[in-house]
Design a protein around this motif. Sequence first.
Motif, PDB file in Angstrom:
ATOM      1  N   LEU A 292      47.749  -8.584 -18.642  1.00  0.00           N
ATOM      2  CA  LEU A 292      48.828  -8.428 -17.665  1.00  0.00           C
ATOM      3  C   LEU A 292      49.782  -7.282 -17.997  1.00  0.00           C
ATOM      4  CD1 LEU A 292      49.872 -12.138 -16.936  1.00  0.00           C
ATOM      5  CD2 LEU A 292      48.546 -10.600 -15.477  1.00  0.00           C
ATOM      6  N   ARG A 293      49.543  -6.576 -19.091  1.00  0.00           N
ATOM      7  CA  ARG A 293      50.500  -5.541 -19.502  1.00  0.00           C
ATOM      8  C   ARG A 293      50.685  -4.494 -18.414  1.00  0.00           C
ATOM      9  NH1 ARG A 293      50.374  -0.567 -22.030  1.00  0.00           N
ATOM     10  NH2 ARG A 293      48.104  -0.616 -22.072  1.00  0.00           N
ATOM     11  N   ARG A 294      49.601  -4.021 -17.838  1.00  0.00           N
ATOM     12  CA  ARG A 294      49.692  -3.009 -16.781  1.00  0.00           C
ATOM     13  C   ARG A 294      50.406  -3.565 -15.551  1.00  0.00           C
ATOM     14  NH1 ARG A 294      49.100   2.164 -18.400  1.00  0.00           N
ATOM     15  NH2 ARG A 294      47.277   2.441 -19.721  1.00  0.00           N
ATOM     16  N   TYR A 295      50.149  -4.816 -15.234  1.00  0.00           N
ATOM     17  CA  TYR A 295      50.775  -5.410 -14.059  1.00  0.00           C
ATOM     18  C   TYR A 295      52.268  -5.658 -14.307  1.00  0.00           C
ATOM     19  CZ  TYR A 295      45.990  -6.122 -12.530  1.00  0.00           C
ATOM     20  OH  TYR A 295      44.686  -5.917 -12.161  1.00  0.00           O
ATOM     21  N   LEU A 296      52.625  -6.004 -15.526  1.00  0.00           N
ATOM     22  CA  LEU A 296      54.042  -6.137 -15.863  1.00  0.00           C
ATOM     23  C   LEU A 296      54.762  -4.793 -15.759  1.00  0.00           C
ATOM     24  CD1 LEU A 296      53.711  -8.538 -18.931  1.00  0.00           C
ATOM     25  CD2 LEU A 296      54.811  -9.091 -16.770  1.00  0.00           C
ATOM     26  N   GLU A 297      54.101  -3.745 -16.251  1.00  0.00           N
ATOM     27  CA  GLU A 297      54.688  -2.406 -16.137  1.00  0.00           C
ATOM     28  C   GLU A 297      54.851  -2.000 -14.680  1.00  0.00           C
ATOM     29  OE1 GLU A 297      52.117   0.133 -18.305  1.00  0.00           O
ATOM     30  OE2 GLU A 297      52.728  -0.607 -20.284  1.00  0.00           O
ATOM     31  N   LEU A 298      53.820  -2.282 -13.867  1.00  0.00           N
ATOM     32  CA  LEU A 298      53.890  -1.929 -12.449  1.00  0.00           C
ATOM     33  C   LEU A 298      55.020  -2.681 -11.749  1.00  0.00           C
ATOM     34  CD1 LEU A 298      52.684  -0.437 -10.022  1.00  0.00           C
ATOM     35  CD2 LEU A 298      51.117  -2.376  -9.728  1.00  0.00           C
ATOM     36  N   GLY A 299      55.137  -3.983 -12.019  1.00  0.00           N
ATOM     37  CA  GLY A 299      56.215  -4.760 -11.413  1.00  0.00           C
ATOM     38  C   GLY A 299      57.587  -4.266 -11.834  1.00  0.00           C
ATOM     39  N   ALA A 300      57.737  -3.930 -13.118  1.00  0.00           N
ATOM     40  CA  ALA A 300      59.028  -3.436 -13.605  1.00  0.00           C
ATOM     41  C   ALA A 300      59.386  -2.098 -12.969  1.00  0.00           C
ATOM     42  CB  ALA A 300      58.993  -3.312 -15.128  1.00  0.00           C
ATOM     43  N   LEU A 301      58.412  -1.209 -12.851  1.00  0.00           N
ATOM     44  CA  LEU A 301      58.693   0.115 -12.286  1.00  0.00           C
ATOM     45  C   LEU A 301      58.993   0.038 -10.787  1.00  0.00           C
ATOM     46  CD1 LEU A 301      55.975   2.158 -14.192  1.00  0.00           C
ATOM     47  CD2 LEU A 301      58.428   2.328 -14.502  1.00  0.00           C
ATOM     48  N   LEU A 302      58.167  -0.702 -10.044  1.00  0.00           N
ATOM     49  CA  LEU A 302      58.410  -0.814  -8.608  1.00  0.00           C
ATOM     50  C   LEU A 302      59.716  -1.549  -8.328  1.00  0.00           C
ATOM     51  CD1 LEU A 302      54.833  -1.618  -7.238  1.00  0.00           C
ATOM     52  CD2 LEU A 302      56.058   0.550  -7.166  1.00  0.00           C
ATOM     53  N   GLY A 303      59.980  -2.611  -9.096  1.00  0.00           N
ATOM     54  CA  GLY A 303      61.244  -3.313  -8.922  1.00  0.00           C
ATOM     55  C   GLY A 303      62.435  -2.430  -9.229  1.00  0.00           C
ATOM     56  N   SER A 304      62.320  -1.602 -10.252  1.00  0.00           N
ATOM     57  CA  SER A 304      63.426  -0.703 -10.599  1.00  0.00           C
ATOM     58  C   SER A 304      63.686   0.309  -9.490  1.00  0.00           C
ATOM     59  CB  SER A 304      63.116   0.028 -11.910  1.00  0.00           C
ATOM     60  OG  SER A 304      62.959  -0.894 -12.973  1.00  0.00           O
ATOM     61  N   ILE A 305      62.609   0.807  -8.864  1.00  0.00           N
ATOM     62  CA  ILE A 305      62.780   1.786  -7.778  1.00  0.00           C
ATOM     63  C   ILE A 305      63.609   1.187  -6.652  1.00  0.00           C
ATOM     64  CG2 ILE A 305      61.557   3.059  -5.979  1.00  0.00           C
ATOM     65  CD1 ILE A 305      59.263   3.418  -7.962  1.00  0.00           C
TER      66      ILE A 305
ATOM     67  N   SER B 115      47.459   4.373 -10.838  1.00  0.00           N
ATOM     68  CA  SER B 115      46.199   5.105 -10.990  1.00  0.00           C
ATOM     69  C   SER B 115      45.384   4.578 -12.161  1.00  0.00           C
ATOM     70  CB  SER B 115      46.482   6.600 -11.178  1.00  0.00           C
ATOM     71  OG  SER B 115      47.231   6.826 -12.358  1.00  0.00           O
ATOM     72  N   SER B 116      46.057   4.187 -13.260  1.00  0.00           N
ATOM     73  CA  SER B 116      45.317   3.624 -14.392  1.00  0.00           C
ATOM     74  C   SER B 116      44.699   2.275 -14.028  1.00  0.00           C
ATOM     75  CB  SER B 116      46.244   3.473 -15.599  1.00  0.00           C
ATOM     76  OG  SER B 116      47.265   2.527 -15.334  1.00  0.00           O
ATOM     77  N   LEU B 117      45.419   1.475 -13.219  1.00  0.00           N
ATOM     78  CA  LEU B 117      44.848   0.202 -12.767  1.00  0.00           C
ATOM     79  C   LEU B 117      43.614   0.434 -11.904  1.00  0.00           C
ATOM     80  CD1 LEU B 117      48.038  -1.893 -11.882  1.00  0.00           C
ATOM     81  CD2 LEU B 117      46.390  -2.358 -13.694  1.00  0.00           C
ATOM     82  N   PHE B 118      43.675   1.421 -11.018  1.00  0.00           N
ATOM     83  CA  PHE B 118      42.517   1.734 -10.179  1.00  0.00           C
ATOM     84  C   PHE B 118      41.333   2.188 -11.036  1.00  0.00           C
ATOM     85  CE2 PHE B 118      45.392   2.525  -6.344  1.00  0.00           C
ATOM     86  CZ  PHE B 118      45.059   1.297  -5.798  1.00  0.00           C
ATOM     87  N   ARG B 119      41.615   3.006 -12.053  1.00  0.00           N
ATOM     88  CA  ARG B 119      40.526   3.461 -12.925  1.00  0.00           C
ATOM     89  C   ARG B 119      39.882   2.290 -13.660  1.00  0.00           C
ATOM     90  NH1 ARG B 119      44.033   7.911 -13.950  1.00  0.00           N
ATOM     91  NH2 ARG B 119      44.789   6.870 -15.837  1.00  0.00           N
TER      92      ARG B 119
END
Length: 312
Positions: A227-240, A302-306
Motif C-alpha cells: 500500500l505504500r504507493r497508494y498511501l503516497e498517492l492519497g497523501a499527494l492528491l489530498g494535499s493538492i 505513472s509508477s503505479l501504472f507501470r
Amino acid sequence: MTATTTAPVAATPVRTLGKPSNRLRAWATRAPLLPALIFMVAVTQLPFVATLVISFFDWNALYPEARHFTGLSNYSDVLTDPDLRHSVWTTILLTAAVVVASLVIGLGLALLLDRKFRGRGIVRTLLIAPFLVVPVAAALLWKHVLYNPEYGLLNGLLHYVGGPQPDWISGTPLLAVEASLVWQWTPFMMLILLAGLQSRDHQQIEAARVDGASDWQVFRYLTLPHLRRYLELGALLGSIYIVQNFDAVFTLTSGGLGTANLPYTVYQSFYQAHENGLASAAGVLVVIGSIIIATFALRVVSSLFREEVSRA
C-alpha cells in the motif's frame, strides 16, 4: 550486331490514391480535441498569465491611477508579512493534519470493507456519502447541526450524559475546521486504499498464512509495503485539494481565531483590502505549491501504472 544498354530507371514512390498520409491522419485524430484545448487555455492559462502579470504591480483597486511596477516586492511581502506568514503556516498545519488523519481513518475503513460481511455494499455507500456532499453544505452541516452550542448534536449528547457545553468553534477553531475536512476527505482516502487492497497478490497472502504468519505480520510485512504507493498517492492528491480549501474556513470561522489559510488570505487581500497585486502574488504561490505537489503525484500514478502493466 550492336548491343543496346538500358539505363536503370530509378524507382519512383507510388502514392496510393485515397489513402491519407500519417501526418494528415494524426491531425484528423487530434482535431476533435482542439475546441476543448482552446477552451481550457482560454479559461485557465490566460487568467493565470494575467494574474502573474498583476502580481508584479502595486495595484490597489481603490486607487487604479497609482498602480506601478514593483517587481518581486509583492512576493517578499507575502513571505515576510507576519499575518501572511501565519496564514502560510496555518495552511501547512491544516493540510498535514487533515491528510494524516484522513489516511489513518481511511486505512482502517478500507481494511474493514476489504472483508466480506452482510450488508457490505450498503456500508460502503454510506461511507462514501460524505465525499459527495457539496463542500459548503458540509461545512454548514458541521457548523449548525454538530457544533452549535445551543442545539448542536455534540452538545446534546454531552448534555445527555451530564457533560460540559463547550463552544466548539470558539474554543478549538482550527480543530473544528480540521474535523469537518477529515469527515469529508476520509472516503476519498478509503477508496484509494481499498483499490490497493483489492490489487494484492492473494496467493502470497495465503502462503504466508500457511507458514504461520499472524494477521499483524501479514499486514506489516505484506499489506503495508504493497500500500505504500497508494498511501503516497492519497497523501499527494489530498494535499493538492486541501491546500486550496476555502469553503470550510470561510463558512465555519470566516478566517478568524487564527484559522485563515492562504486561500482565505487571498480572498481578504482581493475582496476586502482591494490589493490586487498582493492577492495575485499569494495566489501564484498557491499555484506553484500545488504544481510541485501535483508533479510528485503524477510520478506516483505513472509508477503505479507501470507496476500494473508489469504484472499483466
